[in-house]
Design a protein around this motif. Structure first.
Motif, short mmCIF file in Angstrom:
data_model
loop_
_atom_site.label_atom_id
_atom_site.label_comp_id
_atom_site.label_asym_id
_atom_site.label_seq_id
_atom_site.Cartn_x
_atom_site.Cartn_y
_atom_site.Cartn_z
N LYS A 25 29.04 31.72 -27.30
CA LYS A 25 28.13 32.02 -26.19
C LYS A 25 28.30 30.97 -25.09
N VAL A 26 28.17 31.42 -23.84
CA VAL A 26 28.22 30.48 -22.71
C VAL A 26 26.85 29.80 -22.60
N VAL A 27 26.87 28.48 -22.63
CA VAL A 27 25.62 27.70 -22.57
C VAL A 27 25.69 26.72 -21.41
N VAL A 28 24.50 26.34 -20.94
CA VAL A 28 24.38 25.25 -19.98
C VAL A 28 23.50 24.21 -20.65
N ALA A 29 23.99 22.98 -20.75
CA ALA A 29 23.30 21.96 -21.53
C ALA A 29 23.04 20.71 -20.70
N MET A 30 21.84 20.19 -20.83
CA MET A 30 21.49 18.90 -20.23
C MET A 30 21.80 17.81 -21.24
N GLN A 31 22.71 16.91 -20.92
CA GLN A 31 22.98 15.77 -21.77
C GLN A 31 22.08 14.63 -21.31
N GLY A 32 20.85 14.66 -21.78
CA GLY A 32 19.83 13.73 -21.32
C GLY A 32 18.82 14.42 -20.44
N ARG A 56 19.97 26.12 -3.98
CA ARG A 56 21.07 25.25 -3.56
C ARG A 56 21.74 24.61 -4.77
N ALA A 57 20.94 24.15 -5.73
CA ALA A 57 21.49 23.53 -6.93
C ALA A 57 22.28 24.55 -7.75
N ALA A 58 21.74 25.74 -7.90
CA ALA A 58 22.43 26.78 -8.66
C ALA A 58 23.74 27.17 -7.99
N ALA A 59 23.73 27.28 -6.66
CA ALA A 59 24.95 27.63 -5.95
C ALA A 59 26.01 26.55 -6.10
N PHE A 60 25.58 25.29 -6.08
CA PHE A 60 26.52 24.18 -6.26
C PHE A 60 27.17 24.25 -7.64
N ILE A 61 26.36 24.48 -8.66
CA ILE A 61 26.87 24.55 -10.03
C ILE A 61 27.81 25.74 -10.19
N GLU A 62 27.44 26.87 -9.63
CA GLU A 62 28.29 28.06 -9.71
C GLU A 62 29.62 27.83 -9.00
N GLY A 63 29.59 27.00 -7.97
CA GLY A 63 30.84 26.67 -7.28
C GLY A 63 31.77 25.82 -8.12
N ARG A 64 31.20 25.05 -9.03
CA ARG A 64 32.01 24.21 -9.92
C ARG A 64 32.41 24.94 -11.19
N GLU A 121 31.83 19.37 -16.92
CA GLU A 121 30.81 18.33 -16.85
C GLU A 121 30.49 17.99 -15.40
N ILE A 122 29.21 17.99 -15.08
CA ILE A 122 28.78 17.65 -13.72
C ILE A 122 27.71 16.56 -13.82
N PRO A 123 27.98 15.36 -13.31
CA PRO A 123 26.95 14.30 -13.33
C PRO A 123 25.72 14.74 -12.54
N TYR A 124 24.56 14.35 -13.03
CA TYR A 124 23.33 14.74 -12.36
C TYR A 124 23.29 14.30 -10.90
N ASP A 125 23.84 13.12 -10.62
CA ASP A 125 23.71 12.61 -9.26
C ASP A 125 24.57 13.37 -8.25
N GLU A 126 25.37 14.33 -8.74
CA GLU A 126 26.14 15.17 -7.83
C GLU A 126 25.44 16.49 -7.53
N LEU A 136 25.31 17.47 -16.77
CA LEU A 136 25.12 18.88 -17.06
C LEU A 136 26.46 19.43 -17.53
N LEU A 137 26.44 20.17 -18.63
CA LEU A 137 27.66 20.74 -19.17
C LEU A 137 27.53 22.26 -19.26
N ILE A 138 28.60 22.95 -18.89
CA ILE A 138 28.66 24.40 -19.05
C ILE A 138 29.94 24.73 -19.81
N GLY A 139 29.78 25.45 -20.91
CA GLY A 139 30.94 25.79 -21.73
C GLY A 139 30.53 26.78 -22.80
N THR A 140 31.34 26.88 -23.83
CA THR A 140 31.11 27.87 -24.88
C THR A 140 30.70 27.18 -26.18
N LEU A 141 29.64 27.69 -26.78
CA LEU A 141 29.15 27.20 -28.07
C LEU A 141 28.89 28.40 -28.97
#
Length: 273
Positions: free
Chosen positions: A74-81, A10-18, A45-50, A66-71
């Motif tokens: 490469k496409v990365v997914v990063a936890m800011q905290g 469910r979490a992965a699907a939510f993130i993929e939707g964003r 950028e997606i706040p954790y509480d969402e 949570l951030l998803i972008g290019t570094l």
């Protein structure tokens, strides 16, 4: 726990939707790597509480996004905290984001932290490649999980950190003319710091630095068949015979000063993966 895998989906699907981008690399932006967010291009950028299943970080220096972008191309997914055991969360809650990263497609995990340096050859602000770890938190994130969709119930931990990624980090440091160390990270629960006797014990069993994070994330990453690179900034000296009171402001200043080194190394590693 029967719904745990469903929560991950469910979490992965939510993130993929964003953000439809498929990340290849997951990054935990712990202390000492927060500035890397400025280098991630076109970040969503997606706040954790969402995010379904995510808890909230209660640590003041951790942003909680949570951030998803290019570094470095490469496409990365990063936890800011990140989340910590001492915040009162369960091991399953702490490591939930790592499972979601794997579900999104990340097969590499880069984790960073700040830790006390027990190896007296380490200096303040040194960057250390984690060679191995010792789990003294008193808990394990795989307890109670027997769902084969999560991975092997008894994952091998003979090589918890990728030697290939460690070599990329060493090469990156050399290119940047940075000194880089190598050592064993000891994870404890916290949040109290260690006594002189405890530092002596941790050194005796082979620890080079001690902190309150990282190891649960690495255990789960290995169950998810991810390659792992762990990097530490030495934030304070833990010499039991010359122990000074901990000054949080000085620790933060040390990490901020060392952050450009760690950021530069990670950028080059990501480019080389």
């Amino acid at each position: 726990m029967s719904d745990y895998y469903t929560m991950i989906e469910r979490a992965a699907a939510f993130i993929e939707g964003r953000c439809p981008q498929k990340p290849a690399i997951g990054i935990v932006l712990g202390t000492g790597l927060g500035g890397l967010v400025e280098e991630i291009e076109d970040a969503v950028e997606i706040p954790y509480d969402e995010i379904p299943g995510f808890v909230s970080s209660t640590v003041e220096s951790h942003s909680g996004k949570l951030l998803i972008g290019t570094l470095s191309g490469k496409v990365v997914v990063a936890m800011q905290g990140r989340f910590h055991y001492y915040e009162g969360y369960s091991m399953h809650e702490i490591t939930f984001p790592i499972r979601v990263m794997a579900k999104l497609g990340a097969d590499t995990l880069i984790v960073s932290n700040a830790a006390g340096g027990m190896n007296l050859d380490f200096d303040l602000g040194d960057v250390v490649v984690i060679r191995d770890h010792i789990n003294l938190i008193g808990d394990n994130p795989l307890i109670g999980l027997s769902d084969e969709r999560l991975g092997l119930r008894f994952p091998d931990m003979g090589v918890p950190y990728s030697p290939e990624l460690a070599e990329l980090a060493r090469s990156a440091a050399a290119e940047l003319s940075y000194t880089i160390r190598e050592g064993v990270y000891v994870a404890v629960s916290g949040p109290s710091l260690e006594t002189p006797a405890e530092y002596r014990f941790l050194r005796l069993i082979g620890g080079d630095m001690v902190g309150m994070s990282t190891v649960p994330e690495v255990i789960v990453a290995k169950q998810c068949s991810m390659n792992v690179l762990g990097l530490t900034i030495i934030s304070d000296k833990c010499d039991p015979d010359n122990l000074a009171p901990v000054n949080i402001e000085e620790i933060i200043a040390t990490c901020n000063k060392a952050e450009p080194k760690l950021t530069g190394i990670v950028k080059k590693v990501v480019a080389s993966i």
